[in-house]
Design a protein around this motif. Sequence first.
Motif, short mmCIF file in Angstrom:
data_model
loop_
_atom_site.label_atom_id
_atom_site.label_comp_id
_atom_site.label_asym_id
_atom_site.label_seq_id
_atom_site.Cartn_x
_atom_site.Cartn_y
_atom_site.Cartn_z
N THR A 153 0.83 -1.20 0.00
CA THR A 153 0.00 0.00 0.00
C THR A 153 0.87 1.26 0.00
O THR A 153 0.64 2.20 -0.77
N GLY A 154 1.89 1.27 0.85
CA GLY A 154 2.80 2.41 0.90
C GLY A 154 3.51 2.61 -0.43
O GLY A 154 3.66 3.74 -0.91
N LEU A 155 3.93 1.52 -1.05
CA LEU A 155 4.59 1.61 -2.34
C LEU A 155 3.65 2.19 -3.39
O LEU A 155 4.04 3.04 -4.20
N GLY A 156 2.41 1.75 -3.36
CA GLY A 156 1.42 2.29 -4.29
C GLY A 156 1.24 3.79 -4.12
O GLY A 156 1.17 4.53 -5.10
N HIS A 157 1.20 4.26 -2.88
CA HIS A 157 1.03 5.69 -2.62
C HIS A 157 2.22 6.50 -3.13
O HIS A 157 2.05 7.59 -3.70
N ILE A 158 3.44 5.98 -2.92
CA ILE A 158 4.61 6.70 -3.39
C ILE A 158 4.62 6.76 -4.91
O ILE A 158 4.93 7.80 -5.51
N LEU A 159 4.28 5.65 -5.55
CA LEU A 159 4.25 5.63 -7.01
C LEU A 159 3.18 6.56 -7.56
O LEU A 159 3.38 7.23 -8.58
N MET A 160 2.04 6.63 -6.87
CA MET A 160 0.98 7.57 -7.29
C MET A 160 1.47 9.01 -7.16
O MET A 160 1.21 9.84 -8.03
N ALA A 161 2.18 9.29 -6.08
CA ALA A 161 2.69 10.65 -5.86
C ALA A 161 3.68 11.06 -6.93
O ALA A 161 3.83 12.24 -7.25
N SER A 162 4.37 10.06 -7.51
CA SER A 162 5.32 10.36 -8.58
C SER A 162 4.68 10.20 -9.96
O SER A 162 5.37 10.21 -10.97
N ASP A 163 3.36 10.03 -9.97
CA ASP A 163 2.57 9.94 -11.20
C ASP A 163 2.89 8.69 -12.02
O ASP A 163 2.68 8.65 -13.22
#
Length: 201
Positions: A153-163
Amino acid sequence: MRFFASILILSLSFASYTAGAQEPARPKDPKEQAQPPQARPRASTLDELFERLGKAQTEREAEGISSLIERRFARSGSDTADLLLNRAAEAFGKKDYPLAIELIDRVLVLQPNWAEAWYKRATVFYQLDDPVGAMADLHRALKIEPRHFNAWTGLGHILMASDDKARALDAYRKVLAINPQMSDVKTIVNRLGPEVDGQDL
């Protein structure tokens, strides 16, 4: 952005004992002596808990099982490492992120294969605006424990933040493969899926 739900401040549990006068021993009833002692229920293994999590029918049921899994994740097998991670969590709660990092570094020297410690350090790195460091630690956690749904989940959020929506969607889908009842993640996947999958058309 708030994520990494399991970074809630850890607390040490101390059993409290009360000293009281012992009652004089009394002779046992022969019937009581004849009865075999009742065996304690066998604790579920981590594999069994993940199997139950995948089959959970409601979000409430899944939350109960995931809490049991998180408790297992939070135990390293070393009292010293557990204590240090607890102190790191206290430092995190006080926003003393450098101290939290220092303490978790010590934990990882003692327990380099403890996925939860890598996950927790990723959380601190993210708070220090170091998404690269956070992502590296999340990958380490997932290499050790590929079923760590909070790390995915955390990885998904970071990847979303980097578009990086395609890789974020992949991470979120891995979360749901492990814990299908996570409603927040389901909402993200339902919204993001058509957008990302439609790019191939």
